[in-house]
Design an enzyme around this catalytic site. Structure first.
Site, short mmCIF file in Angstrom:
data_model
loop_
_atom_site.label_atom_id
_atom_site.label_comp_id
_atom_site.label_asym_id
_atom_site.label_seq_id
_atom_site.Cartn_x
_atom_site.Cartn_y
_atom_site.Cartn_z
N ILE A 31 0.82 -1.20 0.00
CA ILE A 31 0.00 0.00 0.00
C ILE A 31 0.86 1.27 0.00
O ILE A 31 0.39 2.34 -0.39
CB ILE A 31 -0.95 -0.02 1.23
CG1 ILE A 31 -2.19 0.81 0.99
CG2 ILE A 31 -0.25 0.38 2.50
CD1 ILE A 31 -3.32 0.54 1.98
N HIS A 99 6.04 -12.23 5.63
CA HIS A 99 5.86 -11.76 4.25
C HIS A 99 7.22 -11.49 3.63
O HIS A 99 8.16 -11.09 4.30
CB HIS A 99 4.98 -10.52 4.19
CG HIS A 99 5.41 -9.41 5.10
ND1 HIS A 99 5.11 -9.40 6.43
CD2 HIS A 99 6.12 -8.29 4.86
CE1 HIS A 99 5.61 -8.31 7.00
NE2 HIS A 99 6.25 -7.62 6.06
#
Ligand code: AMP
Ligand code: ZN
Length: 111
Positions: A31, A99
């Site tokens: 994002i 991640h």
């Protein structure tokens, strides 16, 4: 409902710009991108960080690593890419769902 943001993204409860998914992983755009291409590769299974890997995760981690060059090629990163896994507060980890950052594109700074 999970309180983990990335579990919620994997479940589709929080919107994301997905570029790939299968039964084991979800890949979406960061994002707050730090490069022209900045993807996050997450396992569907919740694992806090590298600190929490067990032998049973070896196949999953190998699978995620082998996926990276394919994703990079699909994003047009023909001549290479960077991967980062932040681990723990000292490593700059903010989201405690494992991640892999995949970064690339013009202007990627030296490391
Ligand atoms: P880390 O510091 O390795 O834990 O990285 C977490 C990353 O998640 C940061 O690069 C954030 O920009 C990114 N991020 C946080 N919230 C979202 C979201 N809702 N969708 C996509 N990326 C996010
Ligand atoms: Zn999670």
């Amino acid at each position: 409902m999970s309180e983990c943001l990335f579990c919620r993204i994997a479940a589709g409860e929080v919107p994301s710009e997905r570029v790939y998914e299968d039964e084991r992983v979800v890949v979406f755009r960061d994002i707050n991108p730090k490069a022209a291409v900045h993807l996050l590769v997450i396992p569907r299974e919740h694992i806090d960080s590298l600190e929490d890997l067990a032998p049973e995760h070896d196949a999953l981690m190998g699978y995620m690593l082998r996926l990276l060059p394919k994703l990079a090629r699909e994003q047009g990163l023909a001549d290479g890419f960077r991967t980062i896994i932040n681990t723990g507060p000292g490593g700059g980890q903010i989201i405690f769902h494992l991640h892999i950052h995949l970064l690339g594109g013009p202007g990627l700074p030296g490391f």
